[in-house]
Design an enzyme around this catalytic site. Structure first.
Site, PDB file in Angstrom:
ATOM      1  CG  HIS A 115      -1.830  -1.112   1.189  1.00 54.82           C
ATOM      2  ND1 HIS A 115      -3.099  -1.249   1.993  1.00 54.82           N
ATOM      3  CD2 HIS A 115      -2.100  -1.908   0.146  1.00 54.82           C
ATOM      4  CE1 HIS A 115      -3.832  -2.107   1.557  1.00 54.82           C
ATOM      5  NE2 HIS A 115      -3.462  -2.454   0.564  1.00 54.82           N
ATOM      6  CE  LYS A 158     -12.271   5.992   3.731  1.00 57.39           C
ATOM      7  NZ  LYS A 158     -13.496   6.327   3.173  1.00 57.39           N
TER       8      LYS A 158
END
Length: 875
Positions: free
Chosen positions: A147, A540
């Site tokens: 990532h 999130k």
């Protein structure tokens, strides 16, 4: 009376160990010399002026100074501070490794045998039978991912490694004055290279570039560190018998990788890339095994008269003679009457043939090579040479057990919606889209990898955003279509990411184990089943506090589900490097897991900058593995599980209050009208998408109009660059204030492991924020009500965290960590003022031409790299 910022930094500087301070001072002086040679004394003077202003906390004067510089000077100063952080980071890492080695030489029990201490504690508390049972089932599975959170270029990393090696040489007591003088000359040369090397990539790395970067960690540390962990544990448990008999513990570290296999949202990862990724892995591990086998063979000069070979050893040599008589004759000529050595030298040639894809002479599988090593080991034992059997040869056996011929299990990940669309097309019988053809090709590649390396090389298929059992069934149906009924072993792993998905997870799992293919897999693999939990998107989605509580609750319910269904559960933790994505000390996180959820097995993702930080140095990598495995054992004991159960029951009302208050506060911020656009304005979010950190796109759509458009990594990365770090703390202050009882919260911090870890991580996030600087970023959005909401929550969270911890300042109780953060913050401030200059220009100056935009954006991206190095985390 509390300390001022400058007083705190003075105290922190005083506490720096002398060796570390000397290293940083030396490298700082060398960097200064390089700056003067490059651009003259005025550049160094400007760097020093900005440094002094930020240390003094004079933000207004610092901003004024930065604004006065021409663009070229601002860029050079940004590069100077970035290089300084690289040099400071490598000095700190080297110091950590040096301290570990020194403690090891001193025989400190805290370092030498932390894992063994865990075994002793379990034996003492639960009995030897329980300890042995846990050891026999112990598994640690770190999964490397690519990532896009590693902000440093490979060229920069390579130079940093060279400087680290040179700096380490200076601490060799055998070094004389001439050696030190030459060492300093070479240090200046390498720091000059670091300064002259661009901090920014000119192009985005390909997935195969990312695979090759990960190989450096394997070659430089893990190949030797993993067997060393086993050896240290065996030495501690076996005592004087260590190295003379069968090891007490079976290998328990098994490396995984998503690099080249994770295609969720990354169109650059194709079936061809996955095939090549496995080939690169295989080439590296086979080379390493070949070199280790060759070296061992050259050293094992045991004469047949003193150490006669067994019949199976002679048979292996004779069978090889029938296939390749010239080679055996050559080996015998160079190693006469040394059959054990001959076998190893032969094995090294066969490993080379395996790497060259020579099917006639190479090993079909790692198991075949391992069998020959076991034959050799048994022969040595029978011949009365147990030290040779269980010494270096055992190290090689451990390496084969841990890495095989594939190095790391390559896992595939794809989004559930892609499978749904692909299955619809396949069942429809019409022309297939390119995306569906790619899904089918990927499944065929998995089959090909299994044919060559065995199912253990690639059989886990992770389904992102699993919403129902049909999302898992779709992968099996697509595999049938792709392979026309040819055999393949697939363990399809559900990934639950959002708050809603975590809540519905048990219902989905109940339906999943009714699927025929899942039932067959459970029968075939001793009822093993894996479930992945996503930390990034859940945080999130509902904020850091509610996500932490929801993940714990999901673990508890999934564990109870597994127990009801007699399933051997492995929970796979999708943790990020940053605190806002589940980062933080992994060993402490293990001890805070739900009761019964660990059961001797811990699997997690190791992402971005966490990979070189945890595995880039041998001493630190060994320490990390030992700490996590020790915690894994302890978390699986009745005493730890009982403590967690009691805490969960005792603080249930507190948990409910925290969850409701934090979720409400978080949603009031992120669901405010225009929040996504405001966030894009007040942080360098848009510019981060242009920074070529990795092969994966930074967002799902074309533009960010809502939170759903944004990936969790740039969400965290952008907040950290703006010195806000909201994903690590936002909503916690409101939650703690809602509970309101300081004594109760202190009790929770003392006796509720989950709350303690949550508070520690929030404290670290807050320590890396800067209220003055974050306020300057937030002003760019011209939304005073959102700015005030953020500032109020920051003040409230800081106030309540300090109350609960009974501290006057953040990180007061964590001396080493606090010292590092306090010393870094003013230097990060310098880069933040430079970044603010660039960001404010890009956001407010409509008169910029294209060239000016490009130059200003370049300055901003340079500061992004520097701030990431200074804070030691990105996304």
């Amino acid at each position: 009376m509390s300390e001022t910022g400058s007083e705190t930094r003075t105290r922190a500087r005083f506490e720096v160990p002398e060796e570390l301070r000397a290293d940083v001072r030396l490298l700082g002086e060398i960097l200064g010399k390089v700056l003067v040679e490059y651009a003259g004394q005025p550049l160094l003077d400007d760097v020093e002026k900005l440094r002094e202003l930020t240390i003094a906390g004079d933000g207004a004067a610092a901003e004024q100074l930065v604004a006065s510089w021409p663009h070229e000077r601002a860029e050079d100063v940004a590069r100077a501070f970035t290089c300084y952080f690289h040099l400071t980071n490598l000095s700190e890492e080297l110091h950590r490794a040096r301290v570990l080695r020194e403690r090891d030489r001193a025989g400190s029990e805290a370092v030498v045998s932390e894992l063994a201490q865990a075994v002793e504690q379990i034996t003492r508390d639960s009995g030897e039978q329980q300890a042995r049972a846990l050891l026999n089932g112990l598994e640690f599975r770190p999964v490397l991912t690519a990532h896009p959170t590693e902000a440093r270029r490979r060229a920069v990393l390579a130079t940093i490694r060279r400087i680290t090696s040179l700096l380490d040489e200076r601490h060799d007591p055998r070094a004389g004055d001439s050696d030190l003088a030459e060492n300093r000359r070479r240090l200046v040369e390498q720091v000059d290279i670091l300064w002259r090397t661009s901090q920014l990539r000119t192009s985005r790395p390909s997935p195969l570039d990312e695979v090759r970067s990960a190989m450096a960690v394997f070659e430089e540390t893990l190949f030797n560190v993993v067997p060393n962990v086993y050896r240290r544990l065996d030495d501690a448990l076996a005592g004087d018998e260590a190295g003379t008999r069968t090891p007490v513990v079976a290998p328990f570290v098994h490396l995984g990788s998503w690099i080249g296999g994770d295609r969720d949202g990354n169109p650059n990862v194709t079936a061809a890339i996955t095939r090549e990724a496995m080939q690169i892995q295989a080439d590296h591990v086979l080379r390493a095994l070949e070199q280790a086998t060759e070296a061992l063979g050259r050293a094992l000069t045991l004469d047949a008269a003193t150490t006669p070979p067994s019949a199976p050893v002679r048979r292996i040599l004779e069978d090889a003679r029938a296939v390749n008589p010239e080679l055996i004759t050559d080996i015998e000529t160079r190693s006469p009457a040394e059959p054990h050595r001959q076998l190893l030298l032969l094995a090294a040639r066969r490993l080379a043939a395996t790497r060259a894809r020579d099917a006639d002479f190479g090993y079909p599988r790692a198991a075949d090579f391992l069998h020959e090593l076991k034959v050799l080991q048994d022969s040595l034992v029978t011949a009365g040479a147990p030290r040779q059997a269980y010494g270096e040869l055992q190290q090689l056996i451990w390496q084969v057990n841990s890495f095989g011929f594939h190095l790391a299990e390559l896992e595939v990940r794809q989004h559930s919606s892609v499978h749904a669309k692909a299955l619809e097309e396949v069942l429809g019988g019409g022309e297939l889209s390119d995306q569906t053809e790619e899904v089918l090709a990927t499944l065929r590649v998995i089959g090909q990898i299994q044919q060559r390396f065995g199912p253990e090389a690639c059989r886990r298929y992770v389904v992102s955003f699993t919403r129902n059992a049909g999302d898992l069934a779709a992968v099996y149906e697509l595999a049938d279509a792709a392979l026309d009924g040819r055999p393949i072993e697939l363990d399809v792993v559900p990934l639950f990411e959002t708050g809603e998905d975590l809540q519905n997870s048990v219902e989905v799992l109940d339906n999943a184990i009714q699927l025929t293919r899942v039932r067959h897999r459970l029968t075939a693999n001793d009822r093993r089943f894996e479930v992945m939990l996503g930390y990034s998107d859940s945080a999130k989605d509902v904020g850091p506090v509610s996500a932490t509580l929801a993940l714990y609750d999901a673990q508890a319910r999934i564990t109870a589900w597994a127990q009801r269904n007699a399933i051997r559960l492995t929970l796979f933790h999708g943790r990020g490097g940053a605190l806002g994505r589940g980062g933080g000390p992994a060993n402490r996180a293990v001890l805070a897991q739900a009761p019964g959820s660990v059961a001797g097995r811990f699997k997690l993702t190791e992402q971005g900058e966490a990979i070189p930080a945890r595995y880039g140095n041998s001493a630190i990598a060994q320490r990390h593995i030992e700490q996590v495995t020790a915690a894994t054992l302890l978390a699986s004991t009745p005493a730890i599980e009982e403590r967690a159960l009691v805490a969960a029951d005792r603080f249930a009302v507190v948990e409910k209050t925290l969850d409701e208050a934090a979720r409400t506060a978080y949603h009031a911020l992120v669901k405010a009208d225009g929040f996504a656009e405001w966030f894009s304005t007040v942080t360098p979010l848009e510019e981060l998408g242009q920074l070529p950190l990795g092969s994966r796109p930074a967002r799902r759509g074309v533009a960010v109009s809502s939170l759903e458009d944004l990936r969790a990594i740039p969400w965290v990365f952008a907040w950290s660059q703006a010195r806000v770090n909201a994903p690590g703390w936002y909503g916690l202050g409101t939650a703690l204030a809602a509970v309101g009882d300081v004594d109760l919260l202190r009790d929770a911090n003392q006796n509720w492991p989950l709350f303690q870890v949550m508070l520690e991580n929030a404290e670290m996030s807050l320590a890396k924020t800067d209220r003055r600087i974050l306020g300057r970023y937030l002003e760019l959005g011209d939304r005073p009500e959102l700015t005030q909401k953020m500032l109020d929550e920051h003040a409230l969270t800081t106030e309540w965290v300090l109350k609960v911890l009974d501290q006057e300042r953040l990180l007061q109780g964590r001396r080493v960590l606090g010292r590092a953060v306090e010393l870094r913050n003013p230097y990060v401030d310098a880069l933040s003022y430079l970044q603010l200059r660039a960001l404010r220009t890009l956001r407010t100056d409509d008169s910029l031409d294209e060239e000016q935009i490009v130059r200003t954006r370049r300055l901003l991206l340079l500061t992004v790299s520097g701030v990431a190095a200074g804070l030691q985390n990105t996304g």
